[in-house]
Design a protein around this motif. Structure first.
Motif, mmCIF file in Angstrom:
data_model
loop_
_atom_site.group_PDB
_atom_site.id
_atom_site.type_symbol
_atom_site.label_atom_id
_atom_site.label_comp_id
_atom_site.label_asym_id
_atom_site.label_seq_id
_atom_site.Cartn_x
_atom_site.Cartn_y
_atom_site.Cartn_z
ATOM 1 N N ARG A 76 0.847 -1.199 0.000
ATOM 2 C CA ARG A 76 0.000 0.000 0.000
ATOM 3 C C ARG A 76 0.876 1.241 0.000
ATOM 4 O O ARG A 76 1.838 1.300 0.764
ATOM 5 C CB ARG A 76 -0.882 0.034 1.255
ATOM 6 N N LEU A 78 1.498 5.233 0.641
ATOM 7 C CA LEU A 78 1.092 6.074 1.754
ATOM 8 C C LEU A 78 1.557 7.511 1.539
ATOM 9 O O LEU A 78 2.657 7.733 1.060
ATOM 10 C CB LEU A 78 1.841 5.483 2.953
ATOM 11 N N PHE A 101 3.677 -1.377 3.756
ATOM 12 C CA PHE A 101 3.373 0.020 3.448
ATOM 13 C C PHE A 101 4.633 0.768 3.014
ATOM 14 O O PHE A 101 5.710 0.496 3.504
ATOM 15 C CB PHE A 101 2.765 0.716 4.678
ATOM 16 N N THR A 139 -3.314 5.175 -1.665
ATOM 17 C CA THR A 139 -4.664 4.854 -1.171
ATOM 18 C C THR A 139 -4.794 5.042 0.340
ATOM 19 O O THR A 139 -5.877 4.910 0.889
ATOM 20 C CB THR A 139 -5.036 3.398 -1.512
ATOM 21 N N VAL A 140 -3.663 5.307 1.000
ATOM 22 C CA VAL A 140 -3.680 5.458 2.459
ATOM 23 C C VAL A 140 -3.009 6.778 2.824
ATOM 24 O O VAL A 140 -1.963 7.124 2.267
ATOM 25 C CB VAL A 140 -2.933 4.291 3.143
ATOM 26 N N ILE A 142 -1.816 9.570 6.096
ATOM 27 C CA ILE A 142 -1.595 9.832 7.519
ATOM 28 C C ILE A 142 -1.775 11.327 7.734
ATOM 29 O O ILE A 142 -1.107 12.139 7.087
ATOM 30 C CB ILE A 142 -0.187 9.386 7.965
ATOM 31 N N ARG A 163 -8.577 5.969 0.689
ATOM 32 C CA ARG A 163 -9.722 5.226 1.217
ATOM 33 C C ARG A 163 -9.509 4.725 2.636
ATOM 34 O O ARG A 163 -10.385 4.101 3.229
ATOM 35 C CB ARG A 163 -10.069 4.092 0.262
ATOM 36 N N ALA A 164 -8.323 5.003 3.181
ATOM 37 C CA ALA A 164 -8.065 4.667 4.588
ATOM 38 C C ALA A 164 -7.103 5.696 5.113
ATOM 39 O O ALA A 164 -6.161 6.088 4.415
ATOM 40 C CB ALA A 164 -7.462 3.270 4.700
ATOM 41 N N LEU A 165 -7.330 6.168 6.339
ATOM 42 C CA LEU A 165 -6.370 7.114 6.887
ATOM 43 C C LEU A 165 -6.223 6.959 8.388
ATOM 44 O O LEU A 165 -7.140 6.568 9.097
ATOM 45 C CB LEU A 165 -6.687 8.550 6.485
ATOM 46 N N ARG A 180 -12.208 4.480 5.643
ATOM 47 C CA ARG A 180 -11.940 4.050 7.010
ATOM 48 C C ARG A 180 -10.948 4.987 7.693
ATOM 49 O O ARG A 180 -9.957 5.370 7.078
ATOM 50 C CB ARG A 180 -11.324 2.651 7.001
ATOM 51 N N VAL B 187 1.815 0.589 12.482
ATOM 52 C CA VAL B 187 1.619 -0.378 11.397
ATOM 53 C C VAL B 187 0.433 -1.295 11.692
ATOM 54 O O VAL B 187 -0.323 -1.652 10.789
ATOM 55 C CB VAL B 187 2.908 -1.180 11.111
ATOM 56 N N LEU B 190 -2.525 0.612 10.675
ATOM 57 C CA LEU B 190 -2.640 0.640 9.206
ATOM 58 C C LEU B 190 -3.096 -0.703 8.657
ATOM 59 O O LEU B 190 -3.895 -0.764 7.716
ATOM 60 C CB LEU B 190 -1.292 1.003 8.571
ATOM 61 N N LEU B 193 -6.740 -1.234 8.851
ATOM 62 C CA LEU B 193 -7.417 -0.460 7.808
ATOM 63 C C LEU B 193 -7.293 -1.136 6.451
ATOM 64 O O LEU B 193 -8.218 -1.098 5.639
ATOM 65 C CB LEU B 193 -6.833 0.952 7.716
ATOM 66 N N ALA B 194 -6.136 -1.748 6.201
ATOM 67 C CA ALA B 194 -5.886 -2.363 4.894
ATOM 68 C C ALA B 194 -6.927 -3.424 4.571
ATOM 69 O O ALA B 194 -7.311 -3.619 3.416
ATOM 70 C CB ALA B 194 -4.476 -2.958 4.847
ATOM 71 N N TYR B 196 -10.018 -3.342 5.085
ATOM 72 C CA TYR B 196 -11.205 -2.717 4.490
ATOM 73 C C TYR B 196 -10.914 -2.180 3.095
ATOM 74 O O TYR B 196 -11.788 -2.129 2.250
ATOM 75 C CB TYR B 196 -11.725 -1.625 5.417
ATOM 76 N N LEU B 197 -9.676 -1.780 2.858
ATOM 77 C CA LEU B 197 -9.272 -1.378 1.508
ATOM 78 C C LEU B 197 -9.485 -2.520 0.536
ATOM 79 O O LEU B 197 -10.026 -2.351 -0.554
ATOM 80 C CB LEU B 197 -7.781 -1.036 1.463
#
Lengths: 207, 207
Positions: A76, A78, A101, A139-140, A142, A163-165, A180, B187, B190, B193-194, B196-197
């Protein structure tokens, strides 16, 4: 809730693999992560059958399976927004890459910070965020900005495909249901712990 | 689990108080923190009766009550162990003091780091930890050392009277049942969350 425990199991299995351990019982894995053997078996059975009764789990195979369940077989990408002390520490955190990540972009709104190099990445201006995130396949996100900027930064990240943070700002941010958010305000974590501290103390009435 | 949501409610109420809001409905508070009005009412009723049906909650009073429930009416004294990037960011984090915590001691095992001044505190050697924690009345610790040192540091903190700790190291640490640990490995957050991604992506078979 199971999904919150799986990364903890994966982390323990990686430590075991690094120590060349090949097989582990649910009891010992449970002891390592602080849950019961029953809980381990129950959590894992939720995703299918693993191991054989009495034979334990194969460390490598179970780690790989959990990584697959969590979608970590794919790296992923970041972005970190806000390069204050905490943002810098996260941008340079060496623990991401091995665990799925990669930090690929840094953004700050302060012109004095834009252009600085942190962990081999140059800090970019907020205006370029949308374009860079699309190009880099981020997609992630911080969020490591002050509370009063956190919602605007979140909105921008979401509009740019995140889509995720993880939100380190001390405020709850609103997102569409498809996005999320992990609330990682250190003070919220400490305050939850404080409740249990209090339980162990003599009450004011009694003292 | 309720105890994990209370700090989030307190944080939202503090933002409302800062904006001079005096009364809030469970629906609006719920919207601010991302839970339903029913959940808010249920969580709060767990600790007694608050507000009157239809009248909403008084912002100040509810914030004070939640702070009382969490034991935040008393300031907690905090030590940070490990002054790498993350430890430095936490040691200098301005958000603790207003919300019930004060960093009063910093420790590192690296002689090159000991003696440095961070956020008006001098970094002390590990050898002085027990004595300083007792003298300063420290009950909460932040572990920001590498994984391989985290258990030893945790043992030392626990032996020195710490009863709650936040662990930023990427490993589960074992403690006696009377000691609470918050696992705040970024991590792990994260990776949850992944999961759900992944759910939102086309499966490999389908693509």
């Amino acid at each position: 809730v199971v999904v919150r425990r799986l990364p903890i199991y994966a982390r323990a299995l990686e430590h075991l693999a690094a120590a060349s351990e090949r097989v582990i019982s649910s009891g010992r894995l449970g002891a390592l992560v602080g849950v019961s053997a029953d809980q381990i078996r129950k959590d894992l059975s939720y995703f299918g059958e693993f191991g054989r009764k009495g034979a334990g789990y194969r460390v490598d195979a179970l780690a790989a399976t959990i990584r697959g369940i969590l979608g970590l077989d794919q790296e992923r990408r970041l972005a970190v927004v806000g390069l204050g002390r905490l943002g810098r520490a996260l941008a340079a955190y060496p623990g991401f890459v091995d665990r799925g990540f990669r930090v690929v972009a840094l953004f700050d709104r302060d012109p004095a910070v834009v252009g600085q190099e942190i962990a081999s990445l140059r800090v970019l201006p907020m205006e370029s965020l949308g374009e860079v995130l699309a190009r880099e396949g981020v997609t992630v996100g911080i969020v490591a900005v002050p509370a009063e900027q956190a919602q605007a930064v979140t909105d921008l990240l979401v509009a740019s495909g995140v889509r995720a943070l993880l939100n380190y700002a001390p405020i709850t941010v609103a997102t569409p249901p498809s996005v999320r958010v992990g609330d990682v305000d250190p003070v919220v974590a400490l305050q939850s712990l404080a409740y249990y501290l209090k339980a162990g103390e003599p009450s004011e009435q009694a003292s």
